[in-house]
Design a protein around this motif. Structure first.
Motif, short mmCIF file in Angstrom:
data_model
loop_
_atom_site.label_atom_id
_atom_site.label_comp_id
_atom_site.label_asym_id
_atom_site.label_seq_id
_atom_site.Cartn_x
_atom_site.Cartn_y
_atom_site.Cartn_z
N THR A 148 7.25 20.60 -2.18
CA THR A 148 7.00 20.72 -0.74
C THR A 148 7.11 22.17 -0.30
N ARG A 149 8.16 22.86 -0.74
CA ARG A 149 8.36 24.24 -0.32
C ARG A 149 7.35 25.18 -0.97
N ASP A 150 7.05 24.97 -2.24
CA ASP A 150 6.08 25.82 -2.93
C ASP A 150 4.69 25.72 -2.29
N ARG A 151 4.33 24.52 -1.84
CA ARG A 151 3.03 24.34 -1.19
C ARG A 151 2.98 25.11 0.13
N LEU A 152 4.09 25.14 0.86
CA LEU A 152 4.16 25.93 2.09
C LEU A 152 4.00 27.42 1.77
N CYS A 153 4.67 27.86 0.70
CA CYS A 153 4.60 29.27 0.29
C CYS A 153 3.17 29.68 -0.06
N ALA A 154 2.49 28.81 -0.82
CA ALA A 154 1.14 29.13 -1.29
C ALA A 154 0.09 28.91 -0.22
N GLY A 155 0.40 28.09 0.77
CA GLY A 155 -0.57 27.73 1.80
C GLY A 155 -0.28 28.38 3.14
N GLU A 156 0.38 27.62 3.99
CA GLU A 156 0.59 28.02 5.38
C GLU A 156 1.28 29.38 5.53
N TRP A 157 2.36 29.60 4.77
CA TRP A 157 3.13 30.84 4.94
C TRP A 157 2.37 32.05 4.40
N GLU A 158 1.68 31.87 3.29
CA GLU A 158 0.87 32.96 2.72
C GLU A 158 -0.25 33.35 3.69
#
Length: 206
Positions: A148-158
């Motif tokens: 869940t957190r890695d997907r945020l890092c690679a998607g929305e936050w990036e």
């Protein structure tokens, strides 16, 4: 593999039915939410390969995430953002994220197994050191939280902050990340309470 159910089996034999494993990820990051997950698996079900998420490749974690989401009785996820982490400190924030994850479960747990923590809820619980390597339920929760957190890092936050390399270092204090903070400044998603020494160094660099 079956020894990963030792803690669960003790509780099942004592009459507890719905045992939630709980874990969090992102405690040591400079950037972004701390994310927790709670997972209730069917009794005696073992998903091959489930282990401490840190020991798995990204590809394997994604495969297991899909299997856990498909086979779990219930999955809950909790987030606590950087501003709240700064306000209440990271340990309290991690515990709050765990509590939120448990509250998101659609099946009420009657026992909780937690990775090296306690959760502020009136439900019987056990804190297990290295729980993500010793309990199938906690390991499953660690995988859900990590993906869940890695997907945020690679998607929305990036996408929000493309200059910081979040997709690569996931918000941890790598050399690149520290350099980019000094170069580009602190974003609203950075944990200011984690940046004290780094920001004190800043004036000497210009």
């Amino acid at each position: 593999m079956s020894e990963l159910l030792n803690y669960e089996r003790e509780r099942w034999s004592a009459g507890y039915e719905h045992i939630a494993g709980v874990d969090e990820v992102g405690r040591g990051c400079l950037f972004g939410d701390v994310v927790a997950a709670a997972v209730i698996m069917p009794q005696e079900l073992i998903i091959e390969g489930v282990n401490d998420s840190k020991k798995l490749t990204d590809k394997k974690r994604e495969q297991l995430y899909a299997q856990i989401m498909e086979q779990a009785l219930a999955v809950g996820v909790g987030h606590v953002n950087a501003a709240m982490i700064d306000e209440i400190n990271i340990r309290q924030a991690a515990r709050l994220a765990m509590k939120i994850a448990l509250q998101q479960l659609t099946v009420a747990p009657d026992y909780i197994l937690v990775d090296a923590e306690t959760v502020d809820m009136p439900i019987p619980q056990q804190s297990i050191i290295k729980g993500d390597a010793n309990s199938h339920s906690i390991a499953a929760a660690s995988i859900i939280a990590k993906v869940t957190r890695d997907r945020l890092c690679a998607g929305e936050w990036e996408e929000q902050y493309p200059g910081y390399g979040i997709a690569g270092h996931k918000g941890y204090a790598t050399k690149l990340h520290r350099e980019r903070i000094l170069e580009l400044g602190v974003t609203p998603l950075h944990r200011r309470s984690f940046l004290g020494n780094l920001l004190l160094e800043q004036p000497t660099l210009f």
